[in-house]
Design an enzyme around this catalytic site. Structure first.
Site, PDB file in Angstrom:
ATOM      1  CB  SER A 135      -1.021  -0.025   1.162  1.00  0.00           C
ATOM      2  OG  SER A 135      -0.294  -0.086   2.326  1.00  0.00           O
ATOM      3  CG  ASP A 372      -1.979   4.551   8.895  1.00  0.00           C
ATOM      4  OD1 ASP A 372      -0.727   4.271   8.768  1.00  0.00           O
ATOM      5  OD2 ASP A 372      -2.619   4.631   7.792  1.00  0.00           O
ATOM      6  CG  HIS A 375      -0.659   3.767   5.008  1.00  0.00           C
ATOM      7  ND1 HIS A 375      -1.504   2.853   5.637  1.00  0.00           N
ATOM      8  CD2 HIS A 375      -0.285   2.918   3.763  1.00  0.00           C
ATOM      9  CE1 HIS A 375      -1.486   1.967   5.365  1.00  0.00           C
ATOM     10  NE2 HIS A 375      -1.120   1.599   4.163  1.00  0.00           N
TER      11      HIS A 375
END
Length: 395
Positions: A135, A372, A375
């Site tokens: 990702s 998170d 990312h």
């Protein structure tokens, strides 16, 4: 006679001057041709080619430098880009600060060219760029679309979201930007109801890697996942099945499988290959605040609003990158390493933290519990990755 002798002397001196100028001009021209020849050869032969940008007669260290505040950034706004996933859309999901958008990467001894979407499309006309990996590759793929789109917002486009391949096409230029999800690079097959990670098989994934002009590969994060987040049930290597093994040994086996595929299938006269280095996480403040002895109330990247200064940075070279480095050095095909690890490690402020579309985890209720810190927000740090990619492609 004296006048004639003086005239002859002046003429002789003039001829010597002209000869000297011509000699130096020839020498400079030869030097330029030699440097140009060497640089061209290095572009084709070096496995770790670095663009050389001149400033003050000094060589540019593209991936070493510092972050500087620049009010001319970001290049685009999240509200004006059609492809940003909720996971990366920090402004939409309530991030209250915006200084993290205003930092520009300043390499040692030079300046990076500013990303120009129109120039990118014109130079890549009729070509395909494919990001392959986890990702973080999707993070970079969406960034490149946004950067390019901001220069030509009215051109005809087409987007296809699918698994494992998603594509975005700038139809007026015939440019395709693709993302292929393959977090381990190698294949995962279902055998008897179990997910088997085949460390020495890549043919299933590679079927989608045809007719691509520029590849950007990455892998790293999924190799350390365990429990519910682990992407496989068994590993297969050398014809044997394993419940588990040393993860860096497994990763090296898979990266070597990928390397063999590249060496056997890539025509370097038609295709460029890049490998994106490991993207760091920021879950442990001791990694950037001077060690465990420093006083801090932070428990993760949550609440961080500024980069780590170069002088305070305590960066550690990840084991994942040691694996990739060892494999790339043995390859026959030139692979350009986009070494974003150190410069990204300084950006503890650039993660979504609790400001993403993932509301199922109760992030905002417990911001230090499930932020998170893997990312990156868009706009944000991946735009710099693509600025470096753009520099490596064209300069």
């Amino acid at each position: 006679m004296a006048f004639q002798s003086k005239l002859i002397s002046i003429s002789t001196s003039f001829l010597i001057l002209i000869s000297t100028i011509f000699f130096h001009f020839t020498l400079l021209s030869s030097s330029y041709m030699l440097v140009h020849h060497i640089n061209n050869n290095n572009e084709h032969n070096s496995h770790h080619r670095r663009p050389i940008l001149q400033a003050n007669q000094s060589q540019c260290s593209l991936f070493m430098g510092s972050w500087v505040h620049d009010d001319s950034y970001p290049i685009y706004q999240s509200s004006s880009c059609p492809v940003i996933d909720p996971d990366f859309n920090c402004q939409m999901y309530g991030r209250p600060d915006s200084d993290y958008l205003k930092y520009r990467w300043k390499p040692a001894n030079c300046e990076l060219p500013r990303f120009n979407g129109l120039e990118f499309l014109e130079k890549m006309k009729g070509k395909t760029v494919m990001f392959v990996g986890d990702s973080l590759g999707r993070n970079q793929w969406e960034s490149l679309i946004c950067l390019t789109w901001s220069s030509v917002p009215r051109v005809a486009t087409q987007v296809i979201r699918a698994y494992p391949l998603s594509t975005f096409k700038f139809l007026d230029y015939g440019v395709t930007l693709s993302y292929y999800k393959a977090q381990y690079l190698v294949d995962i097959d279902s055998v008897g109801g179990r997910r088997v990670l085949k460390l020495q098989e890549i043919s299933e994934n590679a079927q989608a890697w045809r007719d691509v002009d520029v590849f950007v590969f990455n892998t790293g994060h999924w190799w350390s996942h365990t429990g519910a987040t682990q992407g496989w049930d068994m590993m297969e290597s050398g014809g044997s099945l394993y419940q588990d093994m040393d993860r860096m040994v497994a990763m090296e086996t898979a990266v070597r499988t990928w390397a063999r595929w590249v060496d056997s299938n890539i025509d370097t006269t038609k295709t460029r290959v890049f490998f994106q280095s490991f993207s760091p996480t920021h879950y442990d403040p001791s990694e950037w605040n001077g060690g465990s002895g420093a006083t801090t109330t932070a428990k993760s990247c949550y609440g961080e609003t500024a980069p780590v200064s170069a002088s305070a940075f305590l960066g550690v070279y990840p084991n994942e990158m040691k694996v990739v480095d060892a494999v790339l050095r043995e390859m026959q095909t030139p692979v350009y390493m986009l070494d974003i690890t150190t410069l990204s490690a300084m950006r503890k402020d650039a993660h979504p933290s609790i400001y993403s579309g993932d509301t199922s985890t109760g992030q905002k209720a417990d911001p230090n519990g499930t932020p998170d810190c893997t990312h990156w927000c868009l706009p944000g740090l991946p735009d710099t990755w693509n600025q470096l990619f753009y520099t490596a492609l064209f300069f």
